[in-house]
Design a protein around this motif. Sequence first.
Motif: not given
Length: 128
Positions: A81, A118, A120-121, A124-125
């Motif tokens: 992430c 790579k 965004i997990c 985090c999203k």
Amino acid sequence: MIRRNTIQCALVHEAVNKLRCHATADQIYDEVVKEHPNISRGTVYRNLQRLCELGDIRKREIPGGADRFDHLCSDHYHARCVKCGRVFDVDMEYIADMEKSIRDTHGFVFTGHDIVFKGICSECKSNP
């Protein structure tokens, strides 16, 4: 190589298996020291290296971040992430002969590959 199982080595291995999060050496040390406050950082680091050499865990080099230690020793891919830095396993088939597709080897004899995707997990999203 003579395989001696020390208490410290067992504690480090147990911490890697318990965390299951592609932990850094510092995170593993923090986990071990909770129950065993007298263990040194150097002891943890040496035993991580030893466990890697024995094939009990795998060190994963993460571009742009600290090395991580993986309880899964099979070949597989990872995603990192870009916001929180956590590393996750990617659910896809490992491409064993990918190196054979390289046209110009520049004289290299390839011994394998690691791929880190790579993005965004989901956590985090959800929390921008």
